[in-house]
Design an enzyme around this catalytic site. Structure first.
Site, PDB file in Angstrom:
ATOM      1  N   ALA A 269       0.928  -1.109  -0.111  1.00 55.70           N
ATOM      2  CA  ALA A 269      -0.097  -0.059  -0.028  1.00 55.70           C
ATOM      3  C   ALA A 269       0.856   1.132  -0.148  1.00 55.70           C
ATOM      4  O   ALA A 269       1.808   1.381   0.668  1.00 55.70           O
ATOM      5  CB  ALA A 269      -1.111  -0.009   1.150  1.00 55.70           C
ATOM      6  N   LYS A 270       0.594   2.234  -1.153  1.00 56.52           N
ATOM      7  CA  LYS A 270       1.385   3.386  -0.855  1.00 56.52           C
ATOM      8  C   LYS A 270       0.634   4.371   0.170  1.00 56.52           C
ATOM      9  O   LYS A 270      -0.091   5.236  -0.149  1.00 56.52           O
ATOM     10  CB  LYS A 270       1.326   4.172  -2.264  1.00 56.52           C
ATOM     11  CG  LYS A 270       2.135   5.129  -2.497  1.00 56.52           C
ATOM     12  CD  LYS A 270       2.515   5.628  -4.062  1.00 56.52           C
ATOM     13  CE  LYS A 270       3.117   6.992  -4.014  1.00 56.52           C
ATOM     14  NZ  LYS A 270       4.765   6.476  -3.968  1.00 56.52           N
TER      15      LYS A 270
END
Length: 315
Positions: A158-159
Site C-alpha cells: 500500500a502506498k
C-alpha cells in the site's frame, strides 16, 4: 520552498480554489497518518500533454485504500476522468499529479471507521526530483541505517502516508551525510528500495530488481522498466539481492514517477561500474523517454491524452 500553485484542486467530485483545500487539525490523518496517495506525471508530448499510466496509478490508489478499509466513493474511471479534467482546468502541460485519499475530521481515537474518507486531486509544475543533471550523470547514494518495515507490520504494497515516515528518515539521513538518496534494506538485510524509488541492478548483461516480498512497493515505473527490458531483449527478473551485490554490480539505477530512471554512480563512496550512466541503463532510459514524450509509438497505451473536461461519475 513553496509549491507553485495552480488554480484548482479537485475535492470529492468538485473543483475548489487551491487555497481552500484545507483540513481540520484534528482530522484523523493528522494524528495517525491515515492516508493513501499516488504520484503521477503528466508529460508534454509531441501530440500534447498526456498522463503516464494514469489508470494503473488510480487502480493502485484504490488497492491501497482497500487494504486500509477505506471506502472510496469513486471508480477508477471516475478518478481517471477527474484527473484529466484537473490538468485541463489548470491549463498546465508538464506537471506532477497528487491524488490523496485521507481520513478526515470525525473521531480522534485510533479506530478510524467513524471518520469520513475524503478524496483530493492536485497538480503543479515540478522538475527533476534528484536534480537536473542526475539523469545523465548519476547520483551518489548510501545504504541507510533505517530498514524497511518487516512483513506483517505495515503493508508495503500500500502506498500509504504512514510508510513515508520511514522514507523521511532514510532521505534525511542520506542528505545530512552528503548523499542524494538512501537505499533501505529489508528486515533480513536484503535490498529493498530507496526512500521513494525502486532499485534495479545490472550484472553481466542481466537486470534484477527486488521482489515485493523484500518490502518493495509495486512500482508502476518499475513495471514499465521490466516491460521495456523484455522488449529490448535484456534479461530481467525479480531476485533477492544481498547488499554487497550493489557494490560489485556493473550498473545500478533508481526508477519511479519522481525519479524517472536515474543512474547511481556510487554507493557508500564505492564507485558503481564506470561511475556514470551505464550502457544498459542508458538504453532503457532512452526508450522510456522516447515513449513518454511521444517520439515513439505508445504501443502499450501508457499515455492518457488530456482531453475535453467532462462530468465525474460517483459509484
Amino acid at each position: 520552498m513553496s509549491l507553485p500553485k495552480t488554480e484548482k484542486i479537485w475535492c470529492n467530485g468538485k473543483f475548489i480554489p487551491w487555497d481552500d483545500a484545507k483540513i481540520h487539525v484534528l482530522s484523523h490523518v493528522v494524528s495517525y497518518g491515515s492516508a493513501v496517495f499516488e504520484g503521477i506525471r503528466c508529460y508534454e508530448t509531441a501530440h500534447g500533454p498526456a498522463i503516464f499510466r494514469l489508470r494503473e496509478h488510480m487502480q493502485r490508489l484504490l488497492n491501497s485504500a482497500h487494504i486500509y478499509r477505506m471506502d472510496v466513493p469513486f471508480t477508477v474511471d471516475a478518478l481517471v476522468q477527474a484527473t484529466l479534467d484537473l490538468v485541463r482546468t489548470n491549463n498546465v502541460t508538464a506537471c506532477y499529479v497528487r491524488p490523496i485519499v485521507l481520513r478526515g475530521y470525525g473521531d480522534v481515537g485510533v479506530d478510524p471507521q467513524h471518520c469520513p474518507v475524503d478524496v483530493y486531486l492536485a497538480c503543479w509544475e515540478w522538475g527533476k526530483y534528484l536534480g537536473a543533471e542526475a539523469l545523465s550523470s548519476g547520483v551518489d547514494v548510501c545504504i541507510s541505517s533505517w530498514n524497511r518495515p518487516a512483513p506483517n507490520t505495515l503493508p508495503q504494497m500500500a502506498k500509504a502516508a504512514a510508510n513515508y515516515m520511514n522514507s523521511q528518515l532514510i532521505r534525511m539521513e542520506a542528505r545530512s551525510n552528503g548523499y542524494a538518496e538512501g537505499i533501505a534494506l529489508d528486515v533480513n538485510g536484503y535490498v529493498s528500495e530507496g526512500s521513494g524509488e525502486n532499485v534495479f541492478v545490472v550484472m553481466n548483461g542481466a537486470v534484477s530488481t527486488p521482489p515485493f516480498a523484500n518490502s518493495a512497493l509495486p512500482g508502476i515505473t518499475r513495471d514499465s522498466v521490466m516491460t521495456i527490458c523484455r522488449e529490448l531483449g535484456i534479461p530481467v527478473a525479480e531476485q533477492m539481492l544481498p547488499r554487497e551485490m550493489l557494490y560489485i554490480a556493473d550498473e545500478v539505477f533508481f526508477c519511479g514517477t519522481a525519479a524517472e530512471i536515474t543512474p547511481i554512480r556510487s554507493i557508500d563512496r564505492i564507485k558503481v561500474g564506470i561511475g556514470s550512466c551505464g550502457p544498459i541503463t542508458k538504453r532503457v532510459q532512452e526508450e522510456y523517454f522516447a515513449i513518454i514524450t511521444g517520439k515513439k509509438p505508445d504501443r502499450h497505451g501508457w499515455l492518457s491524452p488530456v482531453g475535453v473536461a467532462s462530468g465525474v461519475a460517483v459509484r
